[in-house]
Scaffold this motif. Structure first.
Motif, PDB file in Angstrom:
ATOM      1  N   GLN A  76      39.065  51.343  64.232  1.00  0.00           N
ATOM      2  CA  GLN A  76      40.133  50.465  63.749  1.00  0.00           C
ATOM      3  C   GLN A  76      40.575  49.489  64.832  1.00  0.00           C
ATOM      4  OE1 GLN A  76      43.230  53.067  62.257  1.00  0.00           O
ATOM      5  NE2 GLN A  76      41.749  54.189  60.984  1.00  0.00           N
ATOM      6  N   GLY A  77      40.710  49.990  66.057  1.00  0.00           N
ATOM      7  CA  GLY A  77      41.106  49.125  67.163  1.00  0.00           C
ATOM      8  C   GLY A  77      40.073  48.055  67.449  1.00  0.00           C
ATOM      9  N   LEU A  78      38.806  48.458  67.486  1.00  0.00           N
ATOM     10  CA  LEU A  78      37.740  47.499  67.766  1.00  0.00           C
ATOM     11  C   LEU A  78      37.599  46.477  66.644  1.00  0.00           C
ATOM     12  CD1 LEU A  78      34.923  49.731  69.337  1.00  0.00           C
ATOM     13  CD2 LEU A  78      36.558  48.243  70.512  1.00  0.00           C
ATOM     14  N   GLU A  79      37.830  46.910  65.414  1.00  0.00           N
ATOM     15  CA  GLU A  79      37.754  45.968  64.304  1.00  0.00           C
ATOM     16  C   GLU A  79      38.823  44.875  64.432  1.00  0.00           C
ATOM     17  OE1 GLU A  79      37.618  45.900  59.403  1.00  0.00           O
ATOM     18  OE2 GLU A  79      38.511  47.614  60.442  1.00  0.00           O
ATOM     19  N   SER A 138      38.387  34.878  66.293  1.00  0.00           N
ATOM     20  CA  SER A 138      39.300  33.764  66.032  1.00  0.00           C
ATOM     21  C   SER A 138      39.518  32.904  67.267  1.00  0.00           C
ATOM     22  CB  SER A 138      40.647  34.296  65.537  1.00  0.00           C
ATOM     23  OG  SER A 138      41.401  34.893  66.586  1.00  0.00           O
ATOM     24  N   GLU A 139      39.256  33.493  68.437  1.00  0.00           N
ATOM     25  CA  GLU A 139      39.418  32.767  69.704  1.00  0.00           C
ATOM     26  C   GLU A 139      38.086  32.174  70.190  1.00  0.00           C
ATOM     27  OE1 GLU A 139      42.220  32.296  71.369  1.00  0.00           O
ATOM     28  OE2 GLU A 139      43.629  33.899  70.847  1.00  0.00           O
ATOM     29  N   GLY A 140      37.015  32.398  69.422  1.00  0.00           N
ATOM     30  CA  GLY A 140      35.733  31.798  69.767  1.00  0.00           C
ATOM     31  C   GLY A 140      34.896  32.573  70.764  1.00  0.00           C
ATOM     32  N   VAL A 141      35.208  33.861  70.953  1.00  0.00           N
ATOM     33  CA  VAL A 141      34.426  34.695  71.877  1.00  0.00           C
ATOM     34  C   VAL A 141      34.075  36.003  71.168  1.00  0.00           C
ATOM     35  CG1 VAL A 141      35.392  33.743  74.005  1.00  0.00           C
ATOM     36  CG2 VAL A 141      36.549  35.670  72.875  1.00  0.00           C
ATOM     37  N   PHE A 142      33.217  36.806  71.793  1.00  0.00           N
ATOM     38  CA  PHE A 142      32.955  38.146  71.283  1.00  0.00           C
ATOM     39  C   PHE A 142      33.716  39.158  72.137  1.00  0.00           C
ATOM     40  CE2 PHE A 142      29.380  36.956  74.064  1.00  0.00           C
ATOM     41  CZ  PHE A 142      29.371  38.005  74.981  1.00  0.00           C
ATOM     42  N   LEU A 143      33.748  40.389  71.693  1.00  0.00           N
ATOM     43  CA  LEU A 143      34.409  41.483  72.399  1.00  0.00           C
ATOM     44  C   LEU A 143      33.336  42.400  72.963  1.00  0.00           C
ATOM     45  CD1 LEU A 143      37.180  42.955  72.962  1.00  0.00           C
ATOM     46  CD2 LEU A 143      36.768  44.207  70.828  1.00  0.00           C
ATOM     47  N   SER A 156      24.153  55.489  70.882  1.00  0.00           N
ATOM     48  CA  SER A 156      25.352  55.922  70.150  1.00  0.00           C
ATOM     49  C   SER A 156      26.313  54.761  69.958  1.00  0.00           C
ATOM     50  CB  SER A 156      26.048  57.071  70.880  1.00  0.00           C
ATOM     51  OG  SER A 156      26.464  56.691  72.185  1.00  0.00           O
ATOM     52  N   GLY A 157      26.386  53.870  70.953  1.00  0.00           N
ATOM     53  CA  GLY A 157      27.252  52.701  70.824  1.00  0.00           C
ATOM     54  C   GLY A 157      26.795  51.769  69.723  1.00  0.00           C
ATOM     55  N   SER A 158      25.503  51.504  69.661  1.00  0.00           N
ATOM     56  CA  SER A 158      24.983  50.599  68.635  1.00  0.00           C
ATOM     57  C   SER A 158      25.119  51.202  67.244  1.00  0.00           C
ATOM     58  CB  SER A 158      23.520  50.248  68.925  1.00  0.00           C
ATOM     59  OG  SER A 158      22.703  51.412  68.914  1.00  0.00           O
ATOM     60  N   ALA A 159      24.892  52.510  67.135  1.00  0.00           N
ATOM     61  CA  ALA A 159      25.057  53.176  65.839  1.00  0.00           C
ATOM     62  C   ALA A 159      26.502  53.086  65.369  1.00  0.00           C
ATOM     63  CB  ALA A 159      24.621  54.641  65.942  1.00  0.00           C
ATOM     64  N   PHE A 160      27.433  53.218  66.308  1.00  0.00           N
ATOM     65  CA  PHE A 160      28.861  53.118  65.978  1.00  0.00           C
ATOM     66  C   PHE A 160      29.212  51.711  65.502  1.00  0.00           C
ATOM     67  CE2 PHE A 160      33.351  52.584  67.178  1.00  0.00           C
ATOM     68  CZ  PHE A 160      33.919  53.698  66.553  1.00  0.00           C
ATOM     69  N   LEU A 161      28.695  50.698  66.178  1.00  0.00           N
ATOM     70  CA  LEU A 161      28.949  49.320  65.759  1.00  0.00           C
ATOM     71  C   LEU A 161      28.388  49.069  64.362  1.00  0.00           C
ATOM     72  CD1 LEU A 161      28.259  47.189  68.987  1.00  0.00           C
ATOM     73  CD2 LEU A 161      30.360  48.327  68.261  1.00  0.00           C
ATOM     74  N   GLU A 162      27.186  49.581  64.114  1.00  0.00           N
ATOM     75  CA  GLU A 162      26.557  49.404  62.806  1.00  0.00           C
ATOM     76  C   GLU A 162      27.345  50.122  61.707  1.00  0.00           C
ATOM     77  OE1 GLU A 162      23.961  47.845  61.391  1.00  0.00           O
ATOM     78  OE2 GLU A 162      23.562  46.707  63.209  1.00  0.00           O
ATOM     79  N   LEU A 212      30.997  46.330  62.977  1.00  0.00           N
ATOM     80  CA  LEU A 212      31.748  45.612  64.016  1.00  0.00           C
ATOM     81  C   LEU A 212      30.873  44.485  64.557  1.00  0.00           C
ATOM     82  CD1 LEU A 212      33.240  48.787  65.717  1.00  0.00           C
ATOM     83  CD2 LEU A 212      34.406  47.226  64.167  1.00  0.00           C
ATOM     84  N   GLY A 213      30.717  43.459  63.744  1.00  0.00           N
ATOM     85  CA  GLY A 213      29.758  42.398  64.037  1.00  0.00           C
ATOM     86  C   GLY A 213      30.078  41.533  65.236  1.00  0.00           C
ATOM     87  N   ASN A 214      31.345  41.410  65.610  1.00  0.00           N
ATOM     88  CA  ASN A 214      31.695  40.550  66.750  1.00  0.00           C
ATOM     89  C   ASN A 214      31.930  41.360  68.019  1.00  0.00           C
ATOM     90  OD1 ASN A 214      32.145  37.801  67.640  1.00  0.00           O
ATOM     91  ND2 ASN A 214      34.282  38.390  67.953  1.00  0.00           N
ATOM     92  N   VAL A 215      31.490  42.617  68.010  1.00  0.00           N
ATOM     93  CA  VAL A 215      31.606  43.476  69.185  1.00  0.00           C
ATOM     94  C   VAL A 215      30.210  43.724  69.748  1.00  0.00           C
ATOM     95  CG1 VAL A 215      32.440  45.670  70.099  1.00  0.00           C
ATOM     96  CG2 VAL A 215      33.617  44.591  68.161  1.00  0.00           C
ATOM     97  N   LYS A 216      30.068  43.500  71.051  1.00  0.00           N
ATOM     98  CA  LYS A 216      28.790  43.744  71.719  1.00  0.00           C
ATOM     99  C   LYS A 216      28.948  44.847  72.750  1.00  0.00           C
ATOM    100  CE  LYS A 216      26.867  39.147  70.954  1.00  0.00           C
ATOM    101  NZ  LYS A 216      26.056  38.049  71.541  1.00  0.00           N
TER     102      LYS A 216
END
Length: 272
Positions: free
Chosen positions: A135-138, A146-151, A169-175, A179-183
């Protein structure tokens, strides 16, 4: 093109940590420029600790870019994490990181969430804790967009968090949580502890990588430990990584020597 960066920490309470330059922003930037680093990664006490106009002038003066901003002071100074059982503390953590996102975005730089991710407490529930993280990362990912950068989210080693420890595990969590704007941050020190094969993990999950922390197996500057850097550099090139390779390492044997060792290693693996 893969770019080089060096860390500058402006938080006295973390002086024992893995950052190359300390306290004097202008002097650190002057030294970084003299060694021909492309950028600097900053760790500040808060989003308003630096006057943006002053930082802009210094970056322009030394022809440097702002590579990223760290958010760890939120935990170190205020004890805030995105997974705290107290919803009010989680709310404050989101606000702190949101402000850091806005600060970095003025310079096109992403914010990094490392220690502020928190842990599953002994009395806690893992799924509920991961839900809080998602929820926080989303929310913060949308703020960054909205600020034009990724997280940037950083999988840490098992001794620093019991949440997510590997690129897999990180990539699976993003998927899973879309969480498309989180790298992900590929920190070579943490990866040396957690990954079976660093180069292979980078190849497999390279599309998720947005930042790299450049430190040897012992968290000293690259070249002072036993990391086999050649295949890692090759893997980063094969995935067409074009972000920063940033020295988050102990200032061993001293800041100047650590910076010199880092840029020599960077040039060896990424410029020749």
């Amino acid at each position: 093109m893969i770019r080089s960066a060096v860390t500058i920490a402006l938080v006295p309470q973390i002086k024992s940590g893995p950052w190359i330059f300390w306290e004097d922003l202008e002097k650190g930037m002057e030294k970084a420029a003299a060694l021909e680093f492309d950028g600097v990664e900053l760790f500040t006490p808060s989003s308003d600790a630096l006057e943006p106009d002053r930082l802009r002038r210094l970056l322009e003066k030394h022809q440097l870019q702002l590579a990223a901003v760290g958010t760890g002071a939120g935990k170190v100074l205020h004890g805030m994490t995105l997974t705290d059982p107290d919803p009010e503390i989680r709310k404050k953590a989101i606000s702190f990181i949101s402000d850091m996102i806005s600060f970095g975005a003025q310079f096109g730089a992403p914010a990094i969430i490392g220690s502020m991710q928190g842990n599953v407490l002994a009395s806690g529930n893992r799924e509920e804790t991961l839900d809080c993280l998602a929820q926080g990362l989303e929310m913060l990912g949308k703020k960054a967009e909205s600020e034009g950068v990724f997280l940037i989210y950083e999988p840490l080693n098992r001794y620093e968090t019991n949440l997510l420890n590997t690129l897999e595990s990180g990539s699976a969590f993003l998927e899973k949580n879309r969480l498309g704007n989180v790298k992900l941050l590929a920190d070579l020190f943490h990866m040396n502890i957690e990954e079976d094969n660093l180069a292979q993990s980078i190849r497999e999950f390279g599309t998720y990588i947005g930042h790299v922390h450049f430190a040897d197996s012992n968290r000293k500057p690259m070249g002072f430990g036993h990391t086999d850097m050649a295949p890692i550099a090759k893997a980063l090139k094969e995935i067409d990584y074009s972000g920063y390779v940033s020295a988050e390492a102990f200032p061993f044997p001293n800041p100047d020597a650590a910076a010199e060792q880092t840029i020599k290693a960077f040039q060896r693996f990424f410029r020749h």
